[in-house]
Design an enzyme around this catalytic site. Structure first.
Site, PDB file in Angstrom:
ATOM      1  N   LYS A 184      11.263  -6.956  -0.872  1.00 46.93           N
ATOM      2  CA  LYS A 184      11.436  -6.860  -2.327  1.00 46.93           C
ATOM      3  C   LYS A 184      12.868  -7.233  -2.718  1.00 46.93           C
ATOM      4  CE  LYS A 184       7.486  -5.267  -4.074  1.00 46.93           C
ATOM      5  NZ  LYS A 184       6.682  -6.162  -4.914  1.00 46.93           N
TER       6      LYS A 184
ATOM      7  N   SER B 233      10.711  -2.840  -6.337  1.00 45.86           N
ATOM      8  CA  SER B 233      10.313  -1.474  -5.992  1.00 45.86           C
ATOM      9  C   SER B 233      11.522  -0.571  -5.733  1.00 45.86           C
ATOM     10  CB  SER B 233       9.458  -1.532  -4.724  1.00 45.86           C
ATOM     11  OG  SER B 233       9.343  -0.250  -4.158  1.00 45.86           O
ATOM     12  N   ALA B 234      11.303   0.732  -5.921  1.00 41.23           N
ATOM     13  CA  ALA B 234      12.305   1.740  -5.566  1.00 41.23           C
ATOM     14  C   ALA B 234      12.592   1.713  -4.070  1.00 41.23           C
ATOM     15  CB  ALA B 234      11.800   3.122  -5.962  1.00 41.23           C
TER      16      ALA B 234
ATOM     17  N   ARG C  58      13.606  10.891  -3.548  1.00 43.42           N
ATOM     18  CA  ARG C  58      13.713   9.667  -4.366  1.00 43.42           C
ATOM     19  C   ARG C  58      13.349  10.025  -5.797  1.00 43.42           C
ATOM     20  NH1 ARG C  58      10.884   4.887  -1.786  1.00 43.42           N
ATOM     21  NH2 ARG C  58      12.914   4.565  -0.846  1.00 43.42           N
TER      22      ARG C  58
ATOM     23  N   GLY D 214       0.855  -1.188   0.000  1.00 43.03           N
ATOM     24  CA  GLY D 214       0.000   0.000   0.000  1.00 43.03           C
ATOM     25  C   GLY D 214       0.883   1.227   0.000  1.00 43.03           C
TER      26      GLY D 214
ATOM     27  N   ARG E 180       9.673  13.115  -4.793  1.00 45.27           N
ATOM     28  CA  ARG E 180       9.421  11.818  -5.431  1.00 45.27           C
ATOM     29  C   ARG E 180       9.183  12.050  -6.923  1.00 45.27           C
ATOM     30  NH1 ARG E 180      10.499  10.731  -0.963  1.00 45.27           N
ATOM     31  NH2 ARG E 180       9.570   9.217   0.467  1.00 45.27           N
TER      32      ARG E 180
ATOM     33  N   TYR F  50       9.000  -3.545   3.734  1.00 49.50           N
ATOM     34  CA  TYR F  50       8.506  -3.760   2.370  1.00 49.50           C
ATOM     35  C   TYR F  50       9.692  -3.795   1.392  1.00 49.50           C
ATOM     36  CZ  TYR F  50       6.351  -2.329  -2.099  1.00 49.50           C
ATOM     37  OH  TYR F  50       5.976  -2.219  -3.420  1.00 49.50           O
TER      38      TYR F  50
ATOM     39  N   LYS G  80      -1.879   5.564  -2.720  1.00 51.44           N
ATOM     40  CA  LYS G  80      -0.577   6.238  -2.795  1.00 51.44           C
ATOM     41  C   LYS G  80      -0.789   7.737  -2.894  1.00 51.44           C
ATOM     42  CE  LYS G  80       1.350   2.218  -3.564  1.00 51.44           C
ATOM     43  NZ  LYS G  80       1.266   1.843  -4.951  1.00 51.44           N
TER      44      LYS G  80
HETATM   45  P1  NAD Z   1      -2.086  -3.678  -5.861  1.00 52.20           P
HETATM   46  O1  NAD Z   1      -2.140  -3.830  -4.376  1.00 52.20           O
HETATM   47  O2  NAD Z   1      -3.162  -2.898  -6.516  1.00 52.20           O
HETATM   48  O3  NAD Z   1      -2.011  -5.102  -6.542  1.00 52.20           O
HETATM   49  C1  NAD Z   1      -1.450  -6.232  -5.909  1.00 52.20           C
HETATM   50  C2  NAD Z   1      -2.437  -7.364  -6.033  1.00 52.20           C
HETATM   51  O4  NAD Z   1      -1.869  -8.529  -5.410  1.00 52.20           O
HETATM   52  C3  NAD Z   1      -3.754  -7.077  -5.300  1.00 52.20           C
HETATM   53  O5  NAD Z   1      -4.857  -7.166  -6.182  1.00 52.20           O
HETATM   54  C4  NAD Z   1      -3.815  -8.140  -4.233  1.00 52.20           C
HETATM   55  O6  NAD Z   1      -5.123  -8.616  -3.960  1.00 52.20           O
HETATM   56  C5  NAD Z   1      -2.943  -9.239  -4.832  1.00 52.20           C
HETATM   57  N1  NAD Z   1      -2.452 -10.167  -3.809  1.00 52.20           N
HETATM   58  C6  NAD Z   1      -1.908  -9.841  -2.607  1.00 52.20           C
HETATM   59  N2  NAD Z   1      -1.625 -10.947  -1.911  1.00 52.20           N
HETATM   60  C7  NAD Z   1      -2.007 -12.005  -2.681  1.00 52.20           C
HETATM   61  C8  NAD Z   1      -1.995 -13.418  -2.488  1.00 52.20           C
HETATM   62  N3  NAD Z   1      -1.547 -13.952  -1.361  1.00 52.20           N
HETATM   63  N4  NAD Z   1      -2.457 -14.205  -3.478  1.00 52.20           N
HETATM   64  C9  NAD Z   1      -2.952 -13.650  -4.629  1.00 52.20           C
HETATM   65  N5  NAD Z   1      -3.006 -12.327  -4.862  1.00 52.20           N
HETATM   66  C10 NAD Z   1      -2.533 -11.505  -3.893  1.00 52.20           C
HETATM   67  O7  NAD Z   1      -0.656  -3.066  -6.184  1.00 52.20           O
HETATM   68  P2  NAD Z   1      -0.087  -2.382  -7.501  1.00 52.20           P
HETATM   69  O8  NAD Z   1       0.062  -0.944  -7.228  1.00 52.20           O
HETATM   70  O9  NAD Z   1      -0.852  -2.827  -8.695  1.00 52.20           O
HETATM   71  O10 NAD Z   1       1.382  -3.006  -7.548  1.00 52.20           O
HETATM   72  C11 NAD Z   1       1.687  -4.165  -8.286  1.00 52.20           C
HETATM   73  C12 NAD Z   1       3.091  -4.621  -7.949  1.00 52.20           C
HETATM   74  O11 NAD Z   1       4.032  -3.575  -8.218  1.00 52.20           O
HETATM   75  C13 NAD Z   1       3.288  -4.989  -6.481  1.00 52.20           C
HETATM   76  O12 NAD Z   1       4.175  -6.091  -6.399  1.00 52.20           O
HETATM   77  C14 NAD Z   1       3.939  -3.762  -5.895  1.00 52.20           C
HETATM   78  O13 NAD Z   1       4.703  -4.069  -4.750  1.00 52.20           O
HETATM   79  C15 NAD Z   1       4.795  -3.295  -7.061  1.00 52.20           C
HETATM   80  N6  NAD Z   1       5.073  -1.855  -6.982  1.00 52.20           N
HETATM   81  C16 NAD Z   1       4.069  -0.957  -7.159  1.00 52.20           C
HETATM   82  C17 NAD Z   1       4.336   0.400  -7.081  1.00 52.20           C
HETATM   83  C18 NAD Z   1       3.248   1.430  -7.284  1.00 52.20           C
HETATM   84  O14 NAD Z   1       3.551   2.616  -7.210  1.00 52.20           O
HETATM   85  N7  NAD Z   1       2.003   1.040  -7.527  1.00 52.20           N
HETATM   86  C19 NAD Z   1       5.643   0.845  -6.805  1.00 52.20           C
HETATM   87  C20 NAD Z   1       6.636  -0.105  -6.607  1.00 52.20           C
HETATM   88  C21 NAD Z   1       6.355  -1.449  -6.718  1.00 52.20           C
END
Ligand code: NAD
Length: 341
Positions: free
Chosen positions: A162, A127-128, A302, A85, A227, A158, A201
């Site tokens: 990663k 992730s960053a 960042r 999150g 950021r 977190y 976010k």
């Molecule tokens: P998001 O939370 O919208 O999507 C992640 C999905 O994973 C969710 O739908 C959640 O239900 C699912 N999930 C979690 N635990 C699970 C489990 N045990 N089994 C099955 N599904 C599961 O996040 P997002 O923003 O779409 O990010 C996607 C990826 O990118 C993530 O790995 C996140 O860490 C990475 N990321 C995102 C950002 C960003 O700014 N959004 C930045 C850096 C990294």
């Protein structure tokens, strides 16, 4: 009935989420047969059949379940599922055990069973947040070059998870030939993402606050912390470009180099609202008095460092922050108005 036999096949783990939903839609548009897997029963904002051919709801922490969804050959597997999150979720310390345990279990399972299933390509979203604290103290001059990651000192659990999982996927590449591509996303934003409830976010939070506000928009911290933010369509484009080349596997940054102080992000949201409202920066004891925990702002500065990506893939993102915020504003404003009915 559609002839599925000749279509390339993609699996999107976490496709019920923000980036995964956009990515799945894009793969469908390209003609892929797409299976989405997510712990939630449906995408929050789209009907399941808008984003995939088959939506499987289940928990990727379960080895059995993970094995079962890799029961056929896939050309492309995208692993985006994570317990995550915004700052209010990952920097308070309240969710550290869940974040580490849940996401590590998912990544360990996906690495093992994707490897067993000999998938053609696997993408992992890091992730960053893996970058060391000590290189991000100066808000105007952070260093997030890929090679700067060690000695490691991410500022959140977190980020540590990663970094651990990057290493898991790289080890499966070395030992079992898993064809992996790893990106470190920097703050991705856009429509059809979480905009309320505590997991949103900064861009979505600022827009929601501007929609709600009558006099001030509250911004956590001094507002001078910097950021960069990348619009989701650019993120999906960069992800697919990284996935489909064989020059290098990363880890590589995927983000924008347009770094702004958080107060500037808030001002963009305020300007888009057209309202006469001000920024209210809340920090220190005032924050603790209001929320009961220290202000979770993360590192001072960042920014994405895109040299490695640009040199290898010869591509740069196209949408600037203001235009991306404008597209996102319209969508969140609509959700906000619907929620008030
Ligand atoms: P998001 O939370 O919208 O999507 C992640 C999905 O994973 C969710 O739908 C959640 O239900 C699912 N999930 C979690 N635990 C699970 C489990 N045990 N089994 C099955 N599904 C599961 O996040 P997002 O923003 O779409 O990010 C996607 C990826 O990118 C993530 O790995 C996140 O860490 C990475 N990321 C995102 C950002 C960003 O700014 N959004 C930045 C850096 C990294």
């Amino acid at each position: 009935m559609k002839n599925t036999s000749k279509r390339k096949r993609a699996l999107v783990c976490g496709g019920g989420g923000f980036i995964g939903g956009h990515l799945s839609k894009r793969l469908m548009r390209e003609g892929f047969w797409v299976r989405v897997v997510d712990i939630v029963k449906r995408h929050q904002f789209w009907a399941n059949d808008e984003i995939c051919d088959e939506y499987v709801s289940g928990d990727l922490r379960s080895p059995k379940f993970t094995e079962s969804i890799l029961n056929q050959p896939f050309d492309e597997v995208y692993q985006l599922a994570a317990d995550m999150g915004g700052a209010g979720y990952i920097f308070t310390g309240e969710n550290d055990a869940n974040v580490m345990h849940n996401s590590a279990m998912v990544n360990l399972n996906v690495a093992q069973y994707a490897s067993n299933a000999k998938v053609k390509r696997l993408f992992y979203s890091s992730s960053a947040c893996i970058y060391p604290d000590y290189n991000q103290l100066d808000a105007n001059n952070p260093n997030c070059e890929e090679s700067s990651v060690y000695p490691a000192n991410p500022d959140s659990e977190y980020g540590w998870e990663k970094l651990f999982s990057e290493r898991v996927f790289l080890a499966f590449n070395r030992n079992y030939g898993l064809n992996v591509k790893i990106a470190r996303y920097h703050n991705i934003f856009g429509p059809q993402g979480t905009w309320e409830g505590g997991k949103e976010k900064a861009p979505a939070a600022m827009i929601r606050k501007a929609c709600e506000a009558t006099d001030v928009v509250e911004v956590w911290g001094s507002g001078t912390q910097t950021r960069s933010f990348m619009y989701v369509d650019d993120c999906v484009e960069a992800t697919i470009r990284l996935m489909r080349q064989d020059k290098f596997m990363g880890p590589v940054n995927i983000g924008s180099e347009e770094m702004v102080p958080i107060n500037e992000l808030a001002q963009i949201a305020i300007d888009l609202s057209g309202k006469d409202i001000k920024i209210y920066n809340i920090d220190g004891q005032d924050f603790i008095d209001k929320y009961g925990f220290p202000c979770p702002i993360g590192v001072n500065g960042r920014n994405s460092h895109n040299k490695l990506f640009n040199e290898n893939l010869n591509w740069e993102s196209t949408l600037n922050l203001k235009d991306g915020m404008e597209k996102t504003y319209g969508w969140i404003e609509k959700q906000y108005n619907l929620s008030k009915r």
